[in-house]
Scaffold this motif. Structure first.
Motif, PDB file in Angstrom:
ATOM      1  N   ILE A   1       1.021  -1.252  -0.098  1.00 17.70           N
ATOM      2  CA  ILE A   1       0.047  -0.095  -0.220  1.00 17.70           C
ATOM      3  C   ILE A   1       1.050   1.078   0.361  1.00 17.70           C
ATOM      4  O   ILE A   1       0.143   2.211  -0.691  1.00 17.70           O
ATOM      5  CB  ILE A   1      -1.044   0.032   1.623  1.00 17.70           C
ATOM      6  CG1 ILE A   1      -1.852  -1.074   1.200  1.00 17.70           C
ATOM      7  CG2 ILE A   1      -1.762   1.831   1.605  1.00 17.70           C
ATOM      8  CD1 ILE A   1      -2.906  -1.225   2.253  1.00 17.70           C
TER       9      ILE A   1
ATOM     10  N   SER B   1       0.745   3.183  -3.629  1.00 24.17           N
ATOM     11  CA  SER B   1       0.085   4.484  -3.341  1.00 24.17           C
ATOM     12  C   SER B   1       1.428   6.462  -2.675  1.00 24.17           C
ATOM     13  O   SER B   1       1.138   7.075  -2.821  1.00 24.17           O
ATOM     14  CB  SER B   1      -1.418   4.708  -2.228  1.00 24.17           C
ATOM     15  OG  SER B   1      -0.330   4.741  -1.050  1.00 24.17           O
TER      16      SER B   1
ATOM     17  N   ARG C   1       1.722   6.915   0.022  1.00 23.70           N
ATOM     18  CA  ARG C   1       0.611   7.066   1.227  1.00 23.70           C
ATOM     19  C   ARG C   1       0.479   5.928   2.580  1.00 23.70           C
ATOM     20  O   ARG C   1       0.400   4.946   2.288  1.00 23.70           O
ATOM     21  CB  ARG C   1      -1.139   7.432   0.948  1.00 23.70           C
ATOM     22  CG  ARG C   1      -0.832   8.136   0.443  1.00 23.70           C
ATOM     23  CD  ARG C   1      -2.008   9.472  -0.463  1.00 23.70           C
ATOM     24  NE  ARG C   1      -3.211   9.033   0.747  1.00 23.70           N
ATOM     25  CZ  ARG C   1      -4.636   9.252   0.557  1.00 23.70           C
ATOM     26  NH1 ARG C   1      -5.220   9.068  -0.822  1.00 23.70           N
ATOM     27  NH2 ARG C   1      -5.575   9.393   1.144  1.00 23.70           N
TER      28      ARG C   1
ATOM     29  N   LEU D   1      -4.643   6.252   4.973  1.00 29.31           N
ATOM     30  CA  LEU D   1      -5.628   5.254   3.988  1.00 29.31           C
ATOM     31  C   LEU D   1      -7.321   4.630   4.195  1.00 29.31           C
ATOM     32  O   LEU D   1      -8.173   4.475   3.521  1.00 29.31           O
ATOM     33  CB  LEU D   1      -5.161   4.651   2.193  1.00 29.31           C
ATOM     34  CG  LEU D   1      -4.351   4.877   1.648  1.00 29.31           C
ATOM     35  CD1 LEU D   1      -3.578   4.021   0.347  1.00 29.31           C
ATOM     36  CD2 LEU D   1      -4.905   6.233   0.539  1.00 29.31           C
TER      37      LEU D   1
ATOM     38  N   ARG E   1     -10.877   5.586   2.962  1.00 32.82           N
ATOM     39  CA  ARG E   1     -11.227   4.412   2.367  1.00 32.82           C
ATOM     40  C   ARG E   1     -13.257   3.847   3.335  1.00 32.82           C
ATOM     41  O   ARG E   1     -13.976   3.485   2.530  1.00 32.82           O
ATOM     42  CB  ARG E   1     -10.632   3.065   2.265  1.00 32.82           C
ATOM     43  CG  ARG E   1     -11.337   1.987   1.777  1.00 32.82           C
ATOM     44  CD  ARG E   1     -11.762   1.926   0.123  1.00 32.82           C
ATOM     45  NE  ARG E   1     -11.925   0.223  -0.238  1.00 32.82           N
ATOM     46  CZ  ARG E   1     -13.358   0.282  -0.430  1.00 32.82           C
ATOM     47  NH1 ARG E   1     -14.447   1.329   0.637  1.00 32.82           N
ATOM     48  NH2 ARG E   1     -14.109  -0.417  -1.242  1.00 32.82           N
TER      49      ARG E   1
ATOM     50  N   TYR F   1      -6.388   2.212  -5.748  1.00 33.38           N
ATOM     51  CA  TYR F   1      -5.580   2.723  -5.363  1.00 33.38           C
ATOM     52  C   TYR F   1      -4.093   1.925  -5.498  1.00 33.38           C
ATOM     53  O   TYR F   1      -3.500   2.486  -6.003  1.00 33.38           O
ATOM     54  CB  TYR F   1      -5.355   1.731  -3.676  1.00 33.38           C
ATOM     55  CG  TYR F   1      -6.115   2.940  -2.596  1.00 33.38           C
ATOM     56  CD1 TYR F   1      -6.345   4.038  -2.948  1.00 33.38           C
ATOM     57  CD2 TYR F   1      -7.400   2.959  -2.063  1.00 33.38           C
ATOM     58  CE1 TYR F   1      -6.951   5.850  -2.383  1.00 33.38           C
ATOM     59  CE2 TYR F   1      -8.417   3.554  -1.179  1.00 33.38           C
ATOM     60  CZ  TYR F   1      -8.455   5.130  -1.705  1.00 33.38           C
ATOM     61  OH  TYR F   1      -8.927   5.391  -1.009  1.00 33.38           O
ATOM     62  N   LEU F   2      -4.335  -0.064  -5.438  1.00 34.25           N
ATOM     63  CA  LEU F   2      -2.857   0.141  -5.602  1.00 34.25           C
ATOM     64  C   LEU F   2      -2.681  -1.121  -7.543  1.00 34.25           C
ATOM     65  O   LEU F   2      -2.432  -1.037  -7.425  1.00 34.25           O
ATOM     66  CB  LEU F   2      -3.527  -1.679  -5.054  1.00 34.25           C
ATOM     67  CG  LEU F   2      -2.983  -1.571  -3.838  1.00 34.25           C
ATOM     68  CD1 LEU F   2      -3.148  -2.652  -2.492  1.00 34.25           C
ATOM     69  CD2 LEU F   2      -2.155  -0.430  -3.110  1.00 34.25           C
TER      70      LEU F   2
END
Length: 410
Positions: free
Chosen positions: A60, A64, A66, A71, A75, A371-372
């Motif tokens: 992650i 990202s 971050r 997140l 999220r 995101y990924l």
């Protein structure tokens, strides 16, 4: 190449601080002295679980840019994230207290001077390292020094145990006939929680941001996970094996750190005692750094503050203030004379309760292709992650009832 090798020390520091902090040192000793090697399966399960979720957290961050908690809030929304924050933050503060107390015990064993004399100086030193020592030096210094705990592995061979007996205990999986099953289950939950404490994921992912991980750094991130956490698990098993060899046959229950290091002293004498105390000091001090920083990471990422160990206090004042306040609170609590070992046992049980709040959001975010992208979880990661989540949920449900029913494992 040398820079990449040094980068792996983030995993070593996280693992040494997470697997062989004051809680796991004592819990592994307690389990080894009480049940022999019958709970090896719990440590293995904990290593598997933390590897799976640390890998998700690392991906992650690398993809990202971050940290996980940032997140989670975006999220899952502020309400769910606030519940996560409240549980994880309080557990982390409790763990800061236990770690500073653990460092004080190590210094007491080395000096013979009461641990309460050392609490304030240790708290100041932790704060100074967080404030003034660079992230890489902190990782390398305390992570590698903590490996001195490997002297437990040397000691087990010099103690010449009955290997067939230890193997039978591992294969047996069950408590001795004279031990109650609920008490066995209580210690299993505590041992599992010691491997899966929430701050490990927050420190690991935030440390990845501090080091500027990118997609190209995914091999380094995975090396951190696959080297650091299993290494921490092996060190914990060495502690358990020493207790199973010396204390279990003698019927000695562990209630103090001095009893945990006794097998090393028997095997290696004064030299072994010096080495193991260096390792315990470094590991518990590293854990104090992890937990202290993690408390600041959590709040800063939730509220959107500027944060980071690399940032000067004037540029991230609220982050540094939170870290300093958490350390100060821990010093005040430990200075009251509360038993750090007992405090750690309590923190482990409440950590078990908080585990779903930490790991469910990680699993959700790791599956989010927004995101990924192609680095989102595959089938294998999801299967293992879901199985571990079921185990985590069971541990969370039974932790408090077991603590009440067994009188905290008595």
């Amino acid at each position: 190449m040398s820079k990449k090798l040094l980068a792996v020390t983030l995993g070593i520091l996280t693992a040494v601080g997470g697997f062989v902090d004051i809680g796991d040192l004592v819990e592994s000793g307690v389990v080894g002295a009480r049940y022999g090697m019958a709970m090896v399966w719990v440590t293995v399960l904990g290593v598997l679980g933390i590897c799976v979720y640390a890998d998700m957290s690392g991906r992650i961050v690398a993809v990202s840019g971050r940290p996980v908690f940032d997140l989670i809030r975006e999220r899952l929304g502020p309400r769910m994230a606030l519940l996560n924050l409240a549980g994880s933050f309080l557990i982390t503060l409790l763990t800061v207290c236990a770690e500073i107390g653990g460092v004080a015990i190590a210094v007491e064993l080395a000096s013979g001077v009461d641990r309460l004399v050392w609490v304030l100086p240790i708290g100041v030193l932790v704060w100074l390292v967080v404030w003034r020592v660079g992230f890489e030096r902190m990782e390398t210094g305390f992570g590698l020094a903590g490996l001195a705990i490997g002297v437990f592995a040397v000691a087990i061979f010099l103690l010449h145990p009955d290997w067939s007996s230890l193997g039978a205990q591992i294969a047996g999986l069950a408590p001795p006939a004279d031990e109650a099953l609920p008490t066995y289950a209580y210690h299993a939950v505590a041992l599992f929680a010691s491997a899966m404490t929430p701050y490990e994921v927050f420190f690991f992912s935030s440390g990845g941001v501090e080091e500027g991980w990118k997609v190209k750094d995914l091999p380094v991130q995975r090396a951190n996970v696959l080297l650091g956490f299993p290494l921490g698990g092996l060190l914990a098993l060495a502690v358990m094996a020493c207790a199973a060899t010396v204390l279990f046959p003698a019927g000695i229950d562990v209630g103090e750190l001095s009893q945990v290091v006794l097998p090393v002293t028997l095997a290696l004498g004064t030299a072994g005692l010096v080495i193991v105390l260096i390792g315990i000091f470094a590991a518990t001090f590293g854990a104090a750094l992890e937990t202290g920083l993690s408390s600041g990471y959590m709040l800063a990422q939730f509220f959107g503050w500027d944060w980071g160990k690399r940032r000067a206090p004037r540029n991230a004042a609220r982050f540094h203030l939170t870290v300093g306040a958490g350390i100060l609170l821990a010093v005040v609590v430990v200075q009251t004379g509360i038993d750090p070992v007992g405090l750690t046992e309590i923190s482990l049980i409440f950590s078990a309760v908080a585990l779903p709040l930490t790991y469910l959001p990680v699993l959700i975010v790791a599956n989010d292709r927004e995101y990924l992208g192609k680095h989102a979880n595959g089938r294998f990661s999801n299967i293992v992650g879901l199985v571990m989540l079921v185990v985590i949920a069971i541990a969370a449900l039974v932790a408090i009832p077991l603590m009440i029913f067994t009188g905290a494992g008595q």
